[in-house]
Design a protein around this motif. Sequence first.
Motif, mmCIF file in Angstrom:
data_model
loop_
_atom_site.group_PDB
_atom_site.id
_atom_site.type_symbol
_atom_site.label_atom_id
_atom_site.label_comp_id
_atom_site.label_asym_id
_atom_site.label_seq_id
_atom_site.Cartn_x
_atom_site.Cartn_y
_atom_site.Cartn_z
ATOM 1 N N THR A 137 109.362 -24.802 -20.863
ATOM 2 C CA THR A 137 110.589 -25.579 -20.233
ATOM 3 C C THR A 137 111.550 -25.969 -21.780
ATOM 4 O O THR A 137 110.272 -25.985 -22.987
ATOM 5 C CB THR A 137 109.731 -26.530 -19.552
ATOM 6 N N LYS A 138 112.654 -26.733 -21.560
ATOM 7 C CA LYS A 138 112.634 -28.224 -22.374
ATOM 8 C C LYS A 138 112.691 -29.138 -22.065
ATOM 9 O O LYS A 138 113.550 -29.084 -20.711
ATOM 10 C CB LYS A 138 113.278 -27.509 -23.663
ATOM 11 N N PRO A 139 112.975 -30.201 -22.300
ATOM 12 C CA PRO A 139 113.509 -31.531 -22.125
ATOM 13 C C PRO A 139 114.853 -31.467 -21.545
ATOM 14 O O PRO A 139 116.250 -30.643 -22.209
ATOM 15 C CB PRO A 139 113.828 -32.450 -23.571
ATOM 16 N N THR A 140 115.333 -31.747 -20.332
ATOM 17 C CA THR A 140 116.493 -31.556 -19.222
ATOM 18 C C THR A 140 117.035 -33.100 -19.351
ATOM 19 O O THR A 140 118.304 -32.694 -18.651
ATOM 20 C CB THR A 140 115.627 -30.888 -18.178
ATOM 21 N N GLY A 141 116.904 -33.668 -19.964
ATOM 22 C CA GLY A 141 117.446 -35.149 -19.495
ATOM 23 C C GLY A 141 116.750 -36.010 -20.198
ATOM 24 O O GLY A 141 115.545 -35.385 -21.165
ATOM 25 N N GLN A 177 113.973 -42.904 -29.514
ATOM 26 C CA GLN A 177 113.216 -42.161 -30.428
ATOM 27 C C GLN A 177 112.266 -41.180 -30.004
ATOM 28 O O GLN A 177 112.448 -39.827 -30.030
ATOM 29 C CB GLN A 177 112.561 -42.669 -31.483
ATOM 30 N N LEU A 178 111.248 -41.273 -28.716
ATOM 31 C CA LEU A 178 110.116 -39.909 -28.530
ATOM 32 C C LEU A 178 111.500 -39.630 -27.118
ATOM 33 O O LEU A 178 111.389 -37.765 -27.083
ATOM 34 C CB LEU A 178 109.972 -41.238 -26.838
ATOM 35 N N ASN A 179 112.751 -39.672 -27.116
ATOM 36 C CA ASN A 179 113.809 -38.564 -26.552
ATOM 37 C C ASN A 179 114.130 -38.179 -27.089
ATOM 38 O O ASN A 179 115.415 -37.002 -26.306
ATOM 39 C CB ASN A 179 114.557 -39.782 -25.215
ATOM 40 N N LYS A 180 114.664 -38.032 -28.461
ATOM 41 C CA LYS A 180 115.475 -37.636 -29.216
ATOM 42 C C LYS A 180 114.370 -36.449 -29.461
ATOM 43 O O LYS A 180 113.685 -36.248 -29.999
ATOM 44 C CB LYS A 180 115.446 -38.443 -30.685
ATOM 45 N N VAL A 181 116.174 -34.969 -29.200
ATOM 46 C CA VAL A 181 115.197 -33.777 -30.199
ATOM 47 C C VAL A 181 116.050 -33.452 -31.319
ATOM 48 O O VAL A 181 117.411 -33.799 -31.418
ATOM 49 C CB VAL A 181 116.042 -32.384 -28.861
ATOM 50 N N PRO A 182 115.443 -33.314 -32.765
ATOM 51 C CA PRO A 182 116.354 -33.296 -33.778
ATOM 52 C C PRO A 182 117.071 -32.487 -33.763
ATOM 53 O O PRO A 182 116.733 -31.217 -33.460
ATOM 54 C CB PRO A 182 115.342 -33.115 -34.531
#
Length: 154
Positions: free
Chosen positions: A78-82, A29-34
């Motif tokens: 920046t945004k999440p890359t992985g 859930q912490l990693n999920k990009v809605p």
Amino acid sequence: MESIFNVCNVWKTNRNLYLKYFEKYTLEQLNKVPDGFNNNLIWNIGHIIVAQQALIYKGSNLNVYISDELFGLYKPNTKPTGLTTEVEVAELKILLISLIEKTETDFYNGKFVTYNERMTGTGFHLNSILDAFEFNNYHEGLHFGYMMSIGKFI
């Protein structure tokens, strides 16, 4: 001096609210990009850590307490890359609180001698270290709001 003490109290409360996200959400859930969002919960946490170090330390020509790798992952624009791993999550969890203590110690030990006056990307003029601390709280509040919105879609 009292003003900085009040700013730090707000900062501590803010960071403790962030810590609760580690208890409430799983790693997935912490990693999920809605849908409709550019980032996730863990990115916001990493970002506020990096931003604080840049605002307070780099703005004062001091070395930061985070790695260049961490800075690169969570700096502005920046945004999440992985996917963030459990090990990285554990590091962010520690940094959330430990950096407050380090920053307070550095402040009271007189490390913040100069501050590079600047305008933030959102139009705030930072003239002093106190301005940077106050803006940091504002910035962290904004990201907490983003996280509350993200949380509704997880």
